[in-house]
Scaffold this motif. Sequence first.
Motif, PDB file in Angstrom:
ATOM      1  N   GLY A  91      -0.947  -7.592  -1.481  1.00  0.00           N
ATOM      2  CA  GLY A  91      -0.859  -8.880  -0.793  1.00  0.00           C
ATOM      3  C   GLY A  91      -2.126  -9.225  -0.043  1.00  0.00           C
ATOM      4  O   GLY A  91      -2.583 -10.369  -0.048  1.00  0.00           O
TER       5      GLY A  91
ATOM      6  N   PHE B 298       5.215  -7.768  -5.088  1.00  0.00           N
ATOM      7  CA  PHE B 298       4.065  -8.656  -4.914  1.00  0.00           C
ATOM      8  C   PHE B 298       4.394 -10.064  -5.391  1.00  0.00           C
ATOM      9  O   PHE B 298       4.109 -11.040  -4.697  1.00  0.00           O
ATOM     10  CB  PHE B 298       2.836  -8.133  -5.670  1.00  0.00           C
TER      11      PHE B 298
ATOM     12  N   THR C  85       2.364  -2.439  -1.979  1.00  0.00           N
ATOM     13  CA  THR C  85       2.514  -3.887  -2.048  1.00  0.00           C
ATOM     14  C   THR C  85       1.742  -4.595  -0.938  1.00  0.00           C
ATOM     15  O   THR C  85       1.167  -5.658  -1.155  1.00  0.00           O
ATOM     16  CB  THR C  85       4.006  -4.271  -1.968  1.00  0.00           C
TER      17      THR C  85
END
Length: 77
Positions: free
Chosen positions: A11, A48, A7
């Motif tokens: 990002g 996310f 994740t």
Amino acid sequence: MAWLVDTSVLGRLANVADALYPVATRAVLELHRRGEVLHVAPQNLIEFRNVATRPVAVNGLGLSVPDAEAKAAAFEA
């Protein structure tokens, strides 16, 4: 070899203003260049979307829901 994209990498890929955006981009491009298989798990996409739609003031990306969904769909592709 197969790789799970975390994740935090998603990002960074979604935020060109992030100081580590170039590092994440180069890493993913290099893995693709090597022919590696990249996977994104449903949990990573849920996380996310949570981070992407959270306001910047509270450590999020501040994206609208449609923008976050579009980026998540691109990651899945």
